[in-house]
Motif scaffolding. Structure first.
Motif, mmCIF file in Angstrom:
data_model
loop_
_atom_site.group_PDB
_atom_site.id
_atom_site.type_symbol
_atom_site.label_atom_id
_atom_site.label_comp_id
_atom_site.label_asym_id
_atom_site.label_seq_id
_atom_site.Cartn_x
_atom_site.Cartn_y
_atom_site.Cartn_z
ATOM 1 N N ASP A 4 3.046 10.849 -14.524
ATOM 2 C CA ASP A 4 3.497 11.675 -15.414
ATOM 3 C C ASP A 4 4.043 13.036 -14.350
ATOM 4 O O ASP A 4 3.404 13.424 -13.625
ATOM 5 C CB ASP A 4 2.080 12.418 -15.933
ATOM 6 N N LYS A 5 5.387 13.219 -14.791
ATOM 7 C CA LYS A 5 6.014 13.994 -13.919
ATOM 8 C C LYS A 5 5.933 13.991 -12.481
ATOM 9 O O LYS A 5 5.987 14.774 -11.750
ATOM 10 C CB LYS A 5 5.607 15.499 -14.495
ATOM 11 N N GLY A 6 6.049 12.647 -12.095
ATOM 12 C CA GLY A 6 6.188 12.403 -10.679
ATOM 13 C C GLY A 6 4.748 12.221 -10.089
ATOM 14 O O GLY A 6 4.623 12.015 -8.771
ATOM 15 N N LYS A 7 3.771 12.497 -10.750
ATOM 16 C CA LYS A 7 2.358 12.604 -10.118
ATOM 17 C C LYS A 7 1.551 11.241 -10.698
ATOM 18 O O LYS A 7 1.735 10.943 -12.001
ATOM 19 C CB LYS A 7 1.679 13.684 -10.407
ATOM 20 N N HIS A 29 0.792 -1.154 -0.100
ATOM 21 C CA HIS A 29 -0.102 -0.057 -0.084
ATOM 22 C C HIS A 29 0.770 1.311 0.044
ATOM 23 O O HIS A 29 1.773 1.295 0.941
ATOM 24 C CB HIS A 29 -0.916 0.065 1.224
ATOM 25 N N PHE A 30 0.620 1.989 -1.040
ATOM 26 C CA PHE A 30 1.391 3.455 -1.023
ATOM 27 C C PHE A 30 0.493 4.302 -0.511
ATOM 28 O O PHE A 30 -0.864 4.533 -1.338
ATOM 29 C CB PHE A 30 1.883 3.756 -2.258
ATOM 30 N N ASP A 31 0.680 5.013 0.606
ATOM 31 C CA ASP A 31 -0.383 5.971 1.259
ATOM 32 C C ASP A 31 -0.077 7.116 1.099
ATOM 33 O O ASP A 31 0.734 7.743 1.845
ATOM 34 C CB ASP A 31 -0.654 5.592 2.426
ATOM 35 N N ASN A 32 -0.426 7.903 -0.054
ATOM 36 C CA ASN A 32 -0.030 9.544 -0.378
ATOM 37 C C ASN A 32 1.432 9.712 -0.103
ATOM 38 O O ASN A 32 1.785 10.566 0.581
ATOM 39 C CB ASN A 32 -0.888 10.418 0.541
ATOM 40 N N VAL A 33 2.132 8.872 -0.853
ATOM 41 C CA VAL A 33 3.577 8.882 -0.686
ATOM 42 C C VAL A 33 4.288 10.231 -1.533
ATOM 43 O O VAL A 33 3.884 10.402 -2.885
ATOM 44 C CB VAL A 33 4.198 7.836 -1.080
ATOM 45 N N THR A 34 4.941 10.881 -1.028
ATOM 46 C CA THR A 34 5.712 12.042 -1.690
ATOM 47 C C THR A 34 7.273 11.779 -1.389
ATOM 48 O O THR A 34 7.740 11.497 -0.090
ATOM 49 C CB THR A 34 5.485 13.258 -1.060
ATOM 50 N N TYR A 35 8.077 12.104 -2.391
ATOM 51 C CA TYR A 35 9.496 11.653 -2.219
ATOM 52 C C TYR A 35 10.299 12.824 -3.074
ATOM 53 O O TYR A 35 9.963 12.929 -4.001
ATOM 54 C CB TYR A 35 10.003 10.626 -2.347
ATOM 55 N N ARG A 36 11.199 13.130 -2.360
ATOM 56 C CA ARG A 36 12.303 14.287 -3.000
ATOM 57 C C ARG A 36 13.719 13.848 -2.745
ATOM 58 O O ARG A 36 13.970 13.572 -1.459
ATOM 59 C CB ARG A 36 11.909 15.580 -2.239
ATOM 60 N N TYR A 37 14.415 13.827 -3.995
ATOM 61 C CA TYR A 37 15.902 13.567 -3.697
ATOM 62 C C TYR A 37 16.812 14.663 -2.907
ATOM 63 O O TYR A 37 16.029 15.851 -3.014
ATOM 64 C CB TYR A 37 16.405 13.501 -5.333
ATOM 65 N N ALA A 92 17.009 18.260 -4.055
ATOM 66 C CA ALA A 92 16.189 18.530 -5.288
ATOM 67 C C ALA A 92 15.385 19.613 -4.850
ATOM 68 O O ALA A 92 14.699 19.511 -3.780
ATOM 69 C CB ALA A 92 15.333 17.266 -5.740
ATOM 70 N N GLU A 93 14.762 20.527 -5.778
ATOM 71 C CA GLU A 93 13.830 21.644 -5.667
ATOM 72 C C GLU A 93 12.572 20.962 -5.767
ATOM 73 O O GLU A 93 11.662 21.468 -4.867
ATOM 74 C CB GLU A 93 13.916 22.746 -6.861
ATOM 75 N N ASN A 94 12.239 20.091 -6.514
ATOM 76 C CA ASN A 94 10.847 19.505 -6.700
ATOM 77 C C ASN A 94 10.731 18.009 -6.320
ATOM 78 O O ASN A 94 11.710 17.293 -6.546
ATOM 79 C CB ASN A 94 10.205 19.725 -8.205
ATOM 80 N N PRO A 95 9.542 17.565 -5.972
ATOM 81 C CA PRO A 95 9.577 16.176 -5.566
ATOM 82 C C PRO A 95 9.666 15.498 -6.798
ATOM 83 O O PRO A 95 9.200 15.738 -7.743
ATOM 84 C CB PRO A 95 8.354 16.045 -4.759
ATOM 85 N N ALA A 96 10.161 14.057 -6.710
ATOM 86 C CA ALA A 96 10.219 13.198 -7.746
ATOM 87 C C ALA A 96 8.840 12.386 -7.694
ATOM 88 O O ALA A 96 8.488 11.775 -8.915
ATOM 89 C CB ALA A 96 11.534 12.117 -7.391
#
Length: 576
Positions: A542-545, A332-340, A343-347
């Motif tokens: 698409d573009k990390g989303k 289960h991926f629960d609203n996952v956000t990841y940023r390198y 990095a300026e924007n999240p991947a």
């Protein structure tokens, strides 16, 4: 340096090495005194028996000095080599447990330099410490005291000589030490360019960039060479200057000593002994100058190694963490956000999906959409910035890390094989895998045919990197290796890209037909629509989303991004 040496050097071996060094120095310091006795009391009086007695005594002390030197070198070598062995082992152990973030920070080429060249610098200085660094001050103090005993007036020579030596040493250190420190970074640069050239040699040849790469390598190579020429030229100038000072000192002592002998203020034997002690004093200064030059370079290496050993991994395991029930897998991926890092924007942003046992999840999207990043979060190669990745309903941060990775069988984008045999590569995933289990995995991966064609079968030799196999064969062997692992989740990161459509279809059908794998969670990253079309769920990135989630038919009817991908691969009116 002390931090590195702590716990990695045998105190008994160090103590023994120092003890034998002291014995060697004391013996060496005593020999000129015996020479003086022979000249003063034997040669001058014609007493042959006395000469023999003292000569035998000299031979005994010389033998003691040689034996002590041998023992000192033996123990010093063992200490320095053991330190190097332990350091390399500790660095490798530390690096092998790095998360991808730490690997990205340090860099592979720099890690190679730190494990080899930097460790050697520290070994050399430890060896130098147990030899020169202990010998020099003891000999300097002892020879100075004994020289003064022979004739206090002659020691005035050192008031002129020693300041000259100090100035020479200071100048050498001022110019050479910064250059020695820079050599380690320049070694990193050579390793980086050389490694890229070796791994990318086919691409270089394909695009006829041989001259460009040669020019690039020549640049870093000449940079290193020019630095090395400068520093060793400085070092080369130091030794003639030291020799000149020592020769001048000999001349001065002999001239002054000759006058003292003529005035009967000094014996001939004492002058001979004084000259020997003077040379020992000057040699001590030479040894100290070498130490002062090489220690800063080793210190720079020690700082680089400490940076690796003290690096705190962002992936921390709790010893009391939960275990995974592989018979009831659930992802289960629960609203996952990841940023390198930096990095300026999240991947990845707000990725949310749920896969249960027996289901296949496919992930599709354009280049750079975050597909590989997403699957790297499953075995905790990276930790999420927000949200949670859950396995069997438990956040992966709360799952025992070795158990988590034991239950995730992953095939990376680049199929990596190790030098050895096919059997050894297959058993890399499961040490206890039988030949029957290996053949079963090869069957599912559609790899049995080209392995059976070879008379050696599972003993078929795999060259380094699997270079004796085609791209598709390497992918199938990498897939088979993952299938041998009894895992809860099987992840294929664009692992079918080098397969033809028929082999791709047969492999996916075999995965679904296998009674064990069909009860697990299967995650497939693909670029081809045909690879993902029959999955139970398809995530569109698409573009990390995440811009779409559903079956092939559902997405084809309602998702514009997915429809664009399908239209770009399949002509209108054709079926998958």
């Amino acid at each position: 340096m002390l931090k590195i040496a702590k716990g990695r050097m045998s105190l008994w071996a160090v103590f023994g090495s120092v003890l034998f060094m002291i014995i060697q120095v004391v013996s060496n310091l005593y020999l000129p005194n015996l020479t003086s006795d022979i000249v003063n009391n034997g040669v001058a009086t014609g007493d042959v028996a006395y000469i023999w007695r003292v000569g035998i005594k000299m031979s005994i002390f010389a033998l003691i000095s040689v034996l002590a030197a041998v023992c000192n070198v033996f123990l010093a070598s063992r200490v320095s080599q053991r330190l190097g062995t332990d350091l390399r082992a500790d660095i490798f152990k530390k690096v092998i447990n790095y998360s991808h973030n730490e690997m990205d920070k340090v860099g592979t080429s720099s890690l190679i330099t730190r494990t080899t060249n930097d460790v050697v610098q520290i070994q050399n200085v430890v060896m130098m410490f147990l030899r020169m660094m202990i010998m020099a001050p003891i000999m300097l103090i002892g020879a100075s005291f004994l020289a003064y005993q022979k004739n206090g007036t002659l020691t005035m020579v050192f008031l002129i000589v020693i300041p000259i030596l100090v100035v020479i040493m200071a100048l050498v250190m001022g110019f050479a030490v910064p250059l020695f420190k820079a050599m380690q970074q320049k070694t990193d640069n050579i390793n980086l360019v050389f490694r890229e050239g070796l791994t990318g040699v086919r691409v270089i040849r394909a695009f006829r960039q041989d001259k460009f790469e040669q020019t690039r390598f020549d640049g870093v190579n000449k940079d290193y060479t020019n630095n090395a020429v400068r520093v060793f030229s400085i070092m080369a100038v130091m030794f003639p200057l030291m020799t000149l000072v020592m020769s001048g000192t000999n001349i001065g002592i002999t001239w002054w000593g000759g006058h003292l002998i003529a005035e009967q203020a000094m014996n001939t034997g004492n002058l001979i002994a004084f000259i020997t002690y003077a040379m020992q004093i000057l040699m001590s200064f030479m040894m100290l100058s070498m130490i002062f030059v090489f220690v800063p370079r080793a210190q720079a290496s020690a700082v680089r190694i400490n940076a690796v050993l003290s690096q705190t991994s962002t992936i921390v395991n709790d010893d009391k963490a939960e275990k995974i029930d592989k018979d009831k897998p659930d992802l289960h991926f629960d609203n996952v956000t990841y940023r390198y890092h930096h990095a300026e924007n999240p991947a990845l942003s707000d990725v949310d999906f749920h896969v249960t046992a027996g289901q296949t999840l496919a992930i599709i999207g354009g280049t750079g959409s975050g597909k590989s990043t997403l699957i790297n979060l499953i075995p905790r190669f990276y930790d999420v910035e927000s949200g949670a990745v859950k396995v069997n309903g438990t956040n992966v941060k709360d799952v025992d890390l070795p158990d988590l990775r034991q239950n995730v069988a992953m095939v990376p984008q680049k199929a990596i094989l190790f030098a050895g045999t096919v059997r050894e590569n297959m058993q890399y995933a499961n040490d206890n895998a039988t030949d029957d289990e290996i053949w079963h995995a090869l069957d599912i991966a559609q790899a049995r045919d080209f392995i059976e064609e070879n008379p050696e079968g599972l003993d078929y030799i795999v060259e380094q990197g699997g270079d004796n196999f085609s791209g598709g064969q390497k992918q199938r062997l990498a897939i088979a290796r993952a299938l041998i692992k009894d895992a809860a989740i099987y992840v294929f990161d664009d692992s079918f890209s080098a397969l033809d459509f028929k082999t791709d279809a047969n492999l996916r059908a075999a995965l679904k037909a296998d009674p064990l794998i069909s009860q697990r969670v299967v995650v497939i990253v693909g670029q081809r629509v045909s690879t993902v079309a029959d999955a139970d769920q398809i995530v569109v990135l698409d573009k990390g989303k995440m811009v779409g989630l559903g079956t092939h038919k559902e997405l084809l009817a309602s998702n514009e991004v997915y429809k664009e991908i399908v239209d770009s691969q399949i002509r209108k009116g054709d079926d998958l």
